[in-house]
Design a protein around this motif. Structure first.
Motif, short mmCIF file in Angstrom:
data_model
loop_
_atom_site.label_atom_id
_atom_site.label_comp_id
_atom_site.label_asym_id
_atom_site.label_seq_id
_atom_site.Cartn_x
_atom_site.Cartn_y
_atom_site.Cartn_z
N ILE A 332 38.29 34.52 34.68
CA ILE A 332 37.16 33.62 34.40
C ILE A 332 36.79 32.84 35.66
O ILE A 332 35.61 32.69 36.00
N TYR A 333 37.81 32.36 36.36
CA TYR A 333 37.60 31.58 37.59
C TYR A 333 36.79 32.39 38.59
O TYR A 333 35.80 31.92 39.15
N LEU A 334 37.21 33.65 38.79
CA LEU A 334 36.53 34.52 39.76
C LEU A 334 35.09 34.79 39.38
O LEU A 334 34.17 34.70 40.21
N LYS A 335 34.88 35.10 38.10
CA LYS A 335 33.54 35.40 37.62
C LYS A 335 32.64 34.16 37.79
O LYS A 335 31.50 34.27 38.25
N ALA A 336 33.17 33.00 37.45
CA ALA A 336 32.39 31.76 37.56
C ALA A 336 32.13 31.41 39.03
O ALA A 336 31.09 30.87 39.37
N LEU A 337 33.10 31.75 39.86
CA LEU A 337 32.96 31.49 41.30
C LEU A 337 31.86 32.38 41.87
O LEU A 337 30.94 31.91 42.55
N GLU A 338 31.95 33.68 41.56
CA GLU A 338 31.00 34.64 42.11
C GLU A 338 29.57 34.41 41.62
O GLU A 338 28.62 34.71 42.31
N ARG A 339 29.44 33.87 40.42
CA ARG A 339 28.09 33.65 39.90
C ARG A 339 27.56 32.24 40.15
O ARG A 339 26.53 31.85 39.60
N GLY A 340 28.29 31.48 40.93
CA GLY A 340 27.78 30.16 41.32
C GLY A 340 27.95 29.06 40.28
O GLY A 340 27.43 27.95 40.44
N ILE A 341 28.68 29.39 39.19
CA ILE A 341 28.86 28.39 38.12
C ILE A 341 29.73 27.22 38.61
O ILE A 341 29.43 26.06 38.34
N LEU A 342 30.78 27.55 39.34
CA LEU A 342 31.69 26.50 39.81
C LEU A 342 30.97 25.57 40.78
O LEU A 342 31.21 24.37 40.81
N ALA A 343 30.06 26.14 41.57
CA ALA A 343 29.29 25.33 42.54
C ALA A 343 28.41 24.31 41.81
O ALA A 343 28.24 23.18 42.29
N ILE A 344 27.89 24.70 40.67
CA ILE A 344 27.05 23.77 39.89
C ILE A 344 27.86 22.52 39.54
O ILE A 344 27.40 21.39 39.69
N PHE A 345 29.11 22.76 39.08
CA PHE A 345 29.96 21.62 38.69
C PHE A 345 30.35 20.79 39.92
O PHE A 345 30.34 19.57 39.88
N ALA A 346 30.74 21.49 41.00
CA ALA A 346 31.19 20.77 42.20
C ALA A 346 30.05 19.92 42.77
O ALA A 346 30.25 18.77 43.15
N ARG A 347 28.83 20.50 42.81
CA ARG A 347 27.67 19.75 43.31
C ARG A 347 27.37 18.52 42.46
O ARG A 347 26.96 17.48 42.95
N ALA A 348 27.62 18.65 41.16
CA ALA A 348 27.32 17.53 40.24
C ALA A 348 28.38 16.44 40.34
O ALA A 348 28.21 15.36 39.75
N GLY A 349 29.49 16.73 41.07
CA GLY A 349 30.52 15.71 41.24
C GLY A 349 31.77 15.93 40.41
O GLY A 349 32.59 15.03 40.28
N ALA A 350 31.92 17.13 39.83
CA ALA A 350 33.12 17.41 39.03
C ALA A 350 34.26 17.88 39.92
O ALA A 350 34.04 18.36 41.04
N LEU A 351 35.49 17.74 39.42
CA LEU A 351 36.67 18.31 40.08
C LEU A 351 36.90 19.68 39.47
O LEU A 351 37.08 19.78 38.25
N VAL A 352 36.86 20.71 40.28
CA VAL A 352 37.11 22.06 39.76
C VAL A 352 38.53 22.46 40.16
O VAL A 352 38.86 22.49 41.34
N GLU A 353 39.36 22.73 39.15
CA GLU A 353 40.78 23.00 39.40
C GLU A 353 41.11 24.46 39.13
O GLU A 353 40.38 25.16 38.44
N ALA A 354 42.25 24.90 39.65
CA ALA A 354 42.72 26.26 39.39
C ALA A 354 43.19 26.39 37.94
O ALA A 354 43.59 25.40 37.33
N PRO A 355 43.17 27.63 37.38
CA PRO A 355 43.51 27.83 35.97
C PRO A 355 44.88 27.26 35.58
O PRO A 355 45.87 27.50 36.26
N SER A 356 44.92 26.50 34.48
CA SER A 356 46.16 25.99 33.88
C SER A 356 45.77 25.26 32.60
O SER A 356 44.60 25.12 32.31
N CYS A 357 46.79 24.79 31.87
CA CYS A 357 46.50 24.01 30.65
C CYS A 357 45.93 22.64 31.02
O CYS A 357 45.30 21.97 30.20
N ALA A 358 46.22 22.20 32.24
CA ALA A 358 45.65 20.97 32.82
C ALA A 358 45.81 19.76 31.91
O ALA A 358 46.90 19.50 31.42
N ALA A 359 44.71 19.05 31.66
CA ALA A 359 44.79 17.76 30.96
C ALA A 359 45.19 17.88 29.50
O ALA A 359 45.59 16.89 28.88
N CYS A 360 45.09 19.07 28.93
CA CYS A 360 45.28 19.22 27.48
C CYS A 360 46.65 18.75 27.03
O CYS A 360 46.77 18.13 25.98
#
Lengths: 416, 165
Positions: A332-360
């Motif tokens: 999912i990370y790769l697909k979102a990266l290649e299609r510019g989805i992650l850039a949308i979040f980063a530009r908006a000021g979000a923290l984009v992290e590597a795959p994990s359960c993270a905050a949950c």
């Protein structure tokens, strides 16, 4: 028989089984991760098991403490790596691959008709592919790793019929929250829930996984979507081995029937501190948020990221909010990266992290201080789940999380 | 020493029993220091060996983390009597040799600090402070056998002799 009964009958070598019966069934896939895995290894040592029953039926995924955030976590990882190497387990996914409940379907382990156990309550996710999948503890997994079998009480089955098509910006997360709010946190305890009806045809595979994932939040032992054309298409090129779709008989017995029409469904939010404390977003609009979390085995899939990105695109996240975006797997990370989805979040000021359960799970990144509020696309809002017991978690869809991150307060995504 | 009751409400989830941030620990004594922290921060320091938890519906809901019953047992809890249990917790508790007994209406029959007696064979929970007796649902024989052995692994070791291969 229902789907659950048929799968347990097949796995226990019987013609038929009935609810309430205890059967001993052979396990098709057994999964553990970096939290319970070390306990399983300790248990195997205590029992004296030298060799696991079948290394080809075991899957190990590192996802909770990824990458290690403490010495204890790093030592647990070493313990499991050594175990996987010594037992020659081919399907060992070190900390690069993502969350177990997203990785197993992606890699084709979740197949119609299979009996799958995992040392994680959200193992119910795989039912989206028409299998019987359920969470167990580490001691039961010691028994499975040793003998390949486990006892089950055949569950009663419940049928939930979904009708209609979800309106714009209302998602399967809103539907499952609505269902849990109606039946309660223990409403389906011990039961197998089948999601059927014309409405399910309009719900994507990712959406089905979200629904089955949260089946456990109403107590269900397993949640199953009958396999259909969408299942076959999803599995093409992924399936590990052959499979035979299992469907319920016409005269299958259900202890409860419910139906939900989603045509007029509104976005839903689960308020602290239980998942069944559900209200339409209109009732909680305006609650100020400090953190917004988009990710987890519930809502960290590609289409969840796309849904949120459509709302975030070209806008800025509120200055008072830290938004965490964590794609649920490397694929999912790769697909979102290649299609510019992650850039949308980063530009908006979000923290984009590597795959994990993270905050949950509140043991890694995105910890809340006392009094802080998180709007989260994950699955649990229990007291202390994300850090301080005085922190508050509101559960919602990716769309509602994105809209709320932009406005700094809980916001109806249909207004943006 | 007399067992004391600790009374909790409905939906005591596994994050309240042992929070996610402690799940890297494997030593039960370490876990016991943080048991029930989110529900009652003083619980871990005040609980005594043999004490009993009395609770409402859906005790142990949430995660499959086996450290939940493990931490309760290591803290000295000798039994949990609740109106109902979540499925995975129930099984994990039995597997760890921690008696879990289902009993309708038990929560209202106790307050924290009451003296309590649990008799698995008779199927009774007694409030020795008020004199009231509550009938608990009988456990199936094979679960009782596992509990008496101290959990599933001790049971398997004993019944199979030298288990494993």
């Amino acid at each position: 028989m229902t789907i659950a009964e048929k799968i347990l009958a097949r796995a226990s070598g019987r013609k038929r089984v009935s609810p309430g019966e205890i059967v001993e069934a052979s396990i098709d896939v057994a999964m553990t991760h970096d939290i319970e895995g070390p306990m399983v290894v300790e248990g195997l040592r205590e029992l004296g098991t030298k060799k696991v029953w079948n290394p080809n039926k075991i899957v190990i995924v590192f996802d909770h403490q990824v990458p290690a955030n403490s010495i204890d976590a790093a030592l647990n990882h070493i313990m499991l790596r050594e175990f996987a190497a010594k037992q020659k387990i081919p399907d060992f996914y070190d900390l690069f691959e993502g969350i177990c409940h997203v990785v197993l379907p992606e890699k084709g382990f979740a197949l119609p008709g299979r009996l799958i156990v995992g040392t994680d309550s959200h193992t119910t996710t795989y039912g989206a592919l028409g299998c019987f999948a359920t969470g167990i503890g580490s001691t039961d997994m010691v028994a499975v790793f040793t003998r390949g079998k486990l006892w089950f009480r055949v569950p009663e089955s419940v049928r939930m019929t979904i009708e209609g098509r979800l309106p714009r910006r209302v998602t399967s997360k809103d539907l499952i929250l609505k269902i849990i709010g109606e039946v309660g946190a223990d409403g389906e305890t011990y039961r197998s829930v089948e999601f059927v009806g014309g409405g399910m045809r309009n719900i994507s595979m990712a959406g089905r996984m979200t629904m089955c994932n949260m089946g456990v939040e109403m107590g269900a032992k397993t949640a199953i979507v009958p396999p259909d054309g969408l299942t076959t298409r999803y599995l093409r090129g992924r399936a590990r081995g052959s499979y035979k779709p299992v469907h319920a008989d016409r005269d299958a017995a259900y202890v409860e029937e419910r139906s939900f029409d989603v045509k007029k469904l509104e976005p839903q939010v689960a308020r602290p501190y239980s998942v069944d404390n559900v209200a339409p977003v209109s009732e909680v609009e305006g609650v100020e948020v400090d953190q917004a979390f988009l990710g987890s085995c519930t809502n960290g899939r590609f289409e969840d990221l796309v849904e949120a990105a459509k709302i975030v695109n070209g806008r800025q996240i509120s200055k008072r909010v830290r938004m965490l975006v964590v794609p649920a797997s490397r694929e999912i990370y790769l697909k979102a990266l290649e299609r510019g989805i992650l850039a949308i979040f980063a530009r908006a000021g979000a923290l984009v992290e590597a795959p994990s359960c993270a905050a949950c799970m509140g043991g890694h990144v995105g910890i809340l201080a006392p009094g802080e509020v998180c709007i989260s696309a994950s699955n649990r809002n229990f007291r202390g789940r994300m850090g301080s017991p005085k922190g508050k978690i509101y559960l919602a869809s990716p769309a509602t999380v994105a809209a709320s991150a932009l406005k700094g307060k809980i916001t109806d995504p249909r207004d943006l | 020493m007399m067992a004391r009751a600790w009374v909790f409400g409905d939906n005591v989830d596994t994050d309240q029993i042992i929070a996610g941030r402690y799940l890297v620990k494997l030593d039960p004594r370490e876990l016991a220091k943080h048991v029930m922290e989110a529900a009652d921060p003083k619980f871990a320091s005040k609980v005594r060996r043999g004490d009993v938890i009395i609770a409402g519906r859906n005790f142990g809901c949430g995660s499959s983390r086996e450290r939940a019953p493990l931490a309760l047992k290591a803290a000295g809890i000798s039994a949990i009597v609740a109106e109902s249990f979540a499925r995975i917790f129930y099984r994990n508790a039995v597997n760890r040799g921690l008696p879990v007994l289902t009993c309708a209406g038990v929560r209202r029959g106790f307050k924290t600090g009451d003296k309590v007696g649990v008799d698995m064979r008779e199927g009774e929970a007694r409030n020795l402070s008020t004199g009231k007796t509550f009938r608990v649902e009988p456990l199936p024989d094979f679960l009782l056998t596992i509990l008496r052995a101290g959990g599933l692994l001790p049971y398997l070791k004993r019944s199979v002799g030298k288990a494993g291969r």
